[in-house]
Enzyme design. Structure first.
Site, PDB file in Angstrom:
ATOM      1  CG  HIS A   8      -0.132  -0.003   2.527  1.00 54.35           C
ATOM      2  ND1 HIS A   8       0.465   1.124   3.060  1.00 54.35           N
ATOM      3  CD2 HIS A   8       0.171  -1.012   3.380  1.00 54.35           C
ATOM      4  CE1 HIS A   8       1.086   0.831   4.179  1.00 54.35           C
ATOM      5  NE2 HIS A   8       0.932  -0.472   4.400  1.00 54.35           N
ATOM      6  NE  ARG A  56      -1.135  -0.158   7.008  1.00 55.21           N
ATOM      7  CZ  ARG A  56      -1.572  -0.660   8.158  1.00 55.21           C
ATOM      8  NH1 ARG A  56      -2.683  -0.184   8.700  1.00 55.21           N
ATOM      9  NH2 ARG A  56      -0.896  -1.641   8.771  1.00 55.21           N
ATOM     10  CD  GLU A  80       2.778  -5.357   8.520  1.00 52.75           C
ATOM     11  OE1 GLU A  80       3.117  -6.569   8.554  1.00 52.75           O
ATOM     12  OE2 GLU A  80       3.362  -4.496   7.834  1.00 52.75           O
TER      13      GLU A  80
END
Length: 201
Positions: A8, A56, A80
């Protein structure tokens, strides 16, 4: 199958913040960088566009979705690493307040979970499950684009290329950059890494 992994764009988070699962938006620079990367795409649209379900990554995926007129498929397995109670806090604050826990995690980050979170080995397992399902549902000529994060992309590369997880941080994964892998007979090869543009194949 060709698998293209994109991190991202930049976020509005302060430098030194432990992002993890903190759901921060792209910055204006992040939008611009992803738009610039998207303009370098050549050839047919990917068959599938996947994204982490964190904002994001989804905002980055929407830029590609508009360009390709396809719907992004959100998947939490591409998130993540989860740093648990450290998500969204500054690393300096974490080190000061929880120095012993931080040092123990830092010395054993591959197998040691962050407090109330997960280890990098956990990230390798969940991204590996996503990758195995993808291989089972795509054909040799398919192209798949996935928008994810530095940690999940490194985990995917470890899984795909058989790299030891403790070498994951040796792989540079910058924001708004692309990696391309080709899979044939369940074996992966690297076509390019951490590129600022999509290279012609």
């Amino acid at each position: 199958m060709d698998l293209i992994l994109v991190r991202h764009g930049r976020t509005d988070a302060d430098p030194g913040l432990c992002l993890g699962h903190a759901d921060v938006p792209l910055s204006s620079r992040g939008f611009t960088d992803i738009q610039k990367l998207a303009t370098t795409w050549s050839g047919p649209a990917p068959r599938f566009l996947f994204s982490s379900d964190l904002r994001r990554a989804q905002q980055s995926a929407q830029i590609f979705a508009s360009a390709f007129a396809i719907e992004p498929l959100a998947d939490a397995r591409l998130r993540e690493a989860d740093f648990g109670r450290w998500n969204g806090r500054h690393w300096n604050e974490i080190i000061k307040a929880e120095g012993a826990d931080y040092r123990h995690w830092l010395d054993n980050w591959v197998i040691q979970e962050a407090p109330d979170g997960e280890s990098f080995a956990d990230v390798v397992r969940r991204t590996g499950a996503w990758l195995a399902a993808l291989i089972g549902s795509t054909g040799a000529d398919d192209c798949v684009l996935a928008i994810a994060h530095a940690g999940s992309i490194r985990a995917l590369l470890c899984h795909a290329l058989g790299l030891p997880p403790d070498r994951a941080l040796a792989i540079g994964i910058d924001e708004a950059r692309a990696c391309r892998l080709r899979c044939a007979n369940r074996q992966f090869e690297v076509r390019y890494m951490n590129a600022a543009r999509f290279e012609a194949e």
